[in-house]
Write a protein that holds these residues in place. Structure first.
Motif, mmCIF file in Angstrom:
data_model
loop_
_atom_site.group_PDB
_atom_site.id
_atom_site.type_symbol
_atom_site.label_atom_id
_atom_site.label_comp_id
_atom_site.label_asym_id
_atom_site.label_seq_id
_atom_site.Cartn_x
_atom_site.Cartn_y
_atom_site.Cartn_z
ATOM 1 N N ILE A 278 0.811 -1.212 0.000
ATOM 2 C CA ILE A 278 0.000 0.000 0.000
ATOM 3 C C ILE A 278 0.848 1.266 0.000
ATOM 4 O O ILE A 278 0.306 2.357 -0.197
ATOM 5 N N ASN A 279 2.153 1.159 0.218
ATOM 6 C CA ASN A 279 3.006 2.345 0.260
ATOM 7 C C ASN A 279 4.427 1.940 -0.061
ATOM 8 O O ASN A 279 4.874 0.846 0.314
ATOM 9 N N LEU A 280 5.162 2.811 -0.746
ATOM 10 C CA LEU A 280 6.523 2.530 -1.190
ATOM 11 C C LEU A 280 7.505 3.399 -0.426
ATOM 12 O O LEU A 280 7.340 4.616 -0.327
ATOM 13 N N PHE A 281 8.553 2.749 0.111
ATOM 14 C CA PHE A 281 9.601 3.430 0.861
ATOM 15 C C PHE A 281 10.932 3.046 0.254
ATOM 16 O O PHE A 281 11.248 1.856 0.121
ATOM 17 N N MET A 282 11.746 4.052 -0.107
ATOM 18 C CA MET A 282 13.047 3.795 -0.721
ATOM 19 C C MET A 282 14.105 3.665 0.374
ATOM 20 O O MET A 282 14.308 4.574 1.184
ATOM 21 N N MET A 283 14.787 2.530 0.388
ATOM 22 C CA MET A 283 15.796 2.294 1.421
ATOM 23 C C MET A 283 17.024 3.190 1.273
ATOM 24 O O MET A 283 17.812 3.329 2.215
ATOM 25 N N LYS A 284 17.184 3.829 0.109
ATOM 26 C CA LYS A 284 18.296 4.777 -0.002
ATOM 27 C C LYS A 284 18.098 5.945 0.954
ATOM 28 O O LYS A 284 19.061 6.628 1.311
ATOM 29 N N GLY A 285 16.843 6.173 1.398
ATOM 30 C CA GLY A 285 16.595 7.195 2.407
ATOM 31 C C GLY A 285 17.245 6.891 3.732
ATOM 32 O O GLY A 285 17.377 7.780 4.589
ATOM 33 N N LEU A 286 17.666 5.635 3.934
ATOM 34 C CA LEU A 286 18.404 5.221 5.131
ATOM 35 C C LEU A 286 19.849 4.856 4.806
ATOM 36 O O LEU A 286 20.511 4.160 5.561
ATOM 37 N N GLY A 287 20.312 5.286 3.626
ATOM 38 C CA GLY A 287 21.701 5.069 3.242
ATOM 39 C C GLY A 287 21.961 3.807 2.469
ATOM 40 O O GLY A 287 23.050 3.636 1.903
ATOM 41 N N TYR A 288 20.998 2.872 2.397
ATOM 42 C CA TYR A 288 21.206 1.606 1.703
ATOM 43 C C TYR A 288 21.298 1.852 0.195
ATOM 44 O O TYR A 288 20.313 2.185 -0.454
ATOM 45 N N GLY A 289 22.505 1.686 -0.354
ATOM 46 C CA GLY A 289 22.695 1.895 -1.779
ATOM 47 C C GLY A 289 22.717 3.349 -2.203
ATOM 48 O O GLY A 289 22.756 3.639 -3.408
ATOM 49 N N HIS A 290 22.709 4.277 -1.256
ATOM 50 C CA HIS A 290 22.700 5.696 -1.608
ATOM 51 C C HIS A 290 24.020 6.068 -2.279
ATOM 52 O O HIS A 290 25.095 5.725 -1.773
#
Length: 367
Positions: A278-290
Motif C-alpha cells: 500500500i506504500n513505497l519506501f526507498m531504502m536509499k533514504g536510510l543510506g542503503y545503496g545511496h
C-alpha cells in the motif's frame, strides 16, 4: 586502546572492544521502522558503527503525502562504539532486548522522539554467510523483534502522534560490504546476484517473521519463517516449515505487486500468508545503496544533510532504487484460523533470478 565498552563484561576476544577481528568491513547496526495500524505514517531509521573505518552514520526518513523526507548524518567514530549518537540522531537503550528510544533533535525541520517496546523476545535468524569465490561477502548475525511504538514525528512544523503504532526493529553485526568499494574485485568478473525478501508482520496477538535469500536458480541459501506470540521468550517461537515465497512483480520493475508465502506448521497443517503493498519506501533514504551517503562512507568530522524526494518519480530500475520496502496489508489463512495484519515486505533483487525471469543486472519484469 581502551574505550568505554571495556568497562563492561562484554569482551568476545582477548583484545579490547575497539578491535573487531581483522576484516575492515566489520559493522554493527540498528534498524527501526514504524507505522500506524492502517499502514500510514511510515518511517525508518538506521544507525551504523564501522570500527575499522572509524566512522559512525545514522539516517531517519519518513513518508508524508507521497514525499520521502530524510536526514543523513555521518561522523568520525573516535573509536568509541558505546557513543550511540550521530549528529541529531541518538539511540538510548532503556532495557536491553526489550525497549529502545530513538531521538531525532530538530535538524532542518525534522525531529522525532519514539519508543519501541518489543511484543516478545527477539528472534535470532540463521547466520548469514555468503562468499564471492573465496572472498567473504557476508558473515553476520541478526535479531529481529516486532514492537509497539509510541511517540511523535515532526516535519516542517507538523507534529504527528504515533501512540498505538506498530513497528519492527533489528540489530545486526558482522561483515558485509561497507564504505569504499574494493579497488581489486574478484576475478573473473561476474554479474552481481542478490535476492532478498523480508516480511516482518504484525497480527493481533502475534508476530510473523519471514525472510529468504535465494541464488540465481531460486534455491534458498538462508531462510526462516517463525510465529511468536506476544510475551513469548526466546525459546517461544514456532518455526514453520517448507516456506515458499511467490512474488507477482510490477511490470517493468523489480518491485512486488503482491506477495504470498505458503508454509506448514509442526502439525502438518498448511498455512498461507498474502501481502498487498500500500506504500513505497526507498531504502536509499536510510543510506542503503545511496550514491552519496553509503554506509561507512567518509564525510568528514561531522556532516548532516536533509534530502527530499518522491519515490513515485524515481526510475525503479536504477541500482539505488532496487532496495525498497513496501508497507503491506497482510492476510493469514490456515490451521483453522484467519487474521488480518499489517507489516512490511522488503525487497532487494539484483542480477539473475530464474523463477522471476530476470536475466540481467537490472532488467524489469515482463508485462
Amino acid at each position: 586502546m581502551l574505550t568505554k565498552g571495556d568497562e563492561y563484561p562484554i569482551h568476545q576476544t582477548a583484545e579490547p572492544i575497539a578491535f573487531s577481528g581483522t576484516d575492515r568491513n566489520f559493522y554493527d547496526r540498528f534498524f527501526f521502522c514504524g507505522y500506524r495500524p492502517d499502514g500510514s505514517g511510515y518511517f525508518g531509521a538506521a544507525f551504523g558503527v564501522y570500527p575499522h573505518l572509524n566512522i559512525a552514520d545514522a539516517h531517519f526518513s519518513i513518508i508524508r503525502d507521497g514525499t520521502q523526507h530524510c536526514i543523513h548524518a555521518s561522523r568520525i567514530l573516535g573509536y568509541e562504539r558505546m557513543d550511540m549518537e550521530c549528529g541529531p540522531i541518538r539511540i538510548e537503550v532503556i532495557e536491553p532486548l526489550k525497549s529502545i528510544r530513538l531521538i531525532v533533535t530538530n535538524h532542518d525541520g525534522i525531529s522525532a522522539d519514539l519508543v519501541f517496546e518489543g511484543r516478545s523476545a527477539p528472534i535470532q535468524e540463521p547466520r548469514f554467510t555468503r562468499r564471492n569465490g573465496t572472498r567473504m561477502f557476508m558473515d553476520l548475525t541478526r535479531f529481529t523483534v516486532n514492537c509497539h511504538v509510541s511517540g511523535w514525528v515532526e516535519v516542517d512544523g507538523k507534529r504527528e502522534s504515533y501512540e498505538g503504532a506498530f513497528g519492527t526493529r533489528d540489530r545486526s553485526w558482522g561483515v558485509r560490504p561497507i564504505g569504499a568499494q574494493d579497488p581489486q574485485p574478484v576475478v573473473p568478473p561476474v554479474i552481481p546476484q542478490f535476492y532478498w525478501l523480508w516480511a516482518p508482520t504484525n497480527f493481533p496477538n502475534l508476530s510473523l517473521y519471514a525472510h529468504v535469500n535465494e541464488d540465481e536458480k531460486g534455491v534458498p541459501w538462508n531462510r526462516r519463517a517463525t510465529l511468536m506470540m506476544d510475551g513469548a521468550n526466546q525459546e517461544g517461537g514456532q518455526h514453520l516449515h517448507d516456506d515458499r515465497f511467490q512474488i507477482g512483480w510490477q511490470p517493468g520493475t523489480r518491485h512486488a505487486a503482491q506477495a504470498r508465502m505458503d508454509v506448514r506448521d509442526d502439525g502438518g497443517r498448511e498455512h498461507c500468508v498474502t501481502w498487498e503493498p500500500i506504500n513505497l519506501f526507498m531504502m536509499k533514504g536510510l543510506g542503503y545503496g545511496h550514491p552519496e551517503w553509503t554506509h561507512g562512507g567518509f564525510k568528514g568530522e561531522l556532516a548532516v544533510m536533509r534530502e527530499d524526494f518522491r519515490p513515485a518519480d524515481l526510475d525503479p530500475l536504477l541500482l539505488p532504487h532496487l532496495h525498497i520496502q513496501h508497507v503491506a496489508r497482510a492476510r493469514h489463512e490456515g490451521g483453522g484460523v484467519s487474521a488480518d495484519g499489517i507489516g512490511i515486505v522488503e525487497q532487494l533483487v539484483i542480477g539473475v533470478h530464474g523463477p522471476s525471469d530476470f536475466k540481467g543486472l537490472v532488467d524489469g519484469a515482463g508485462a
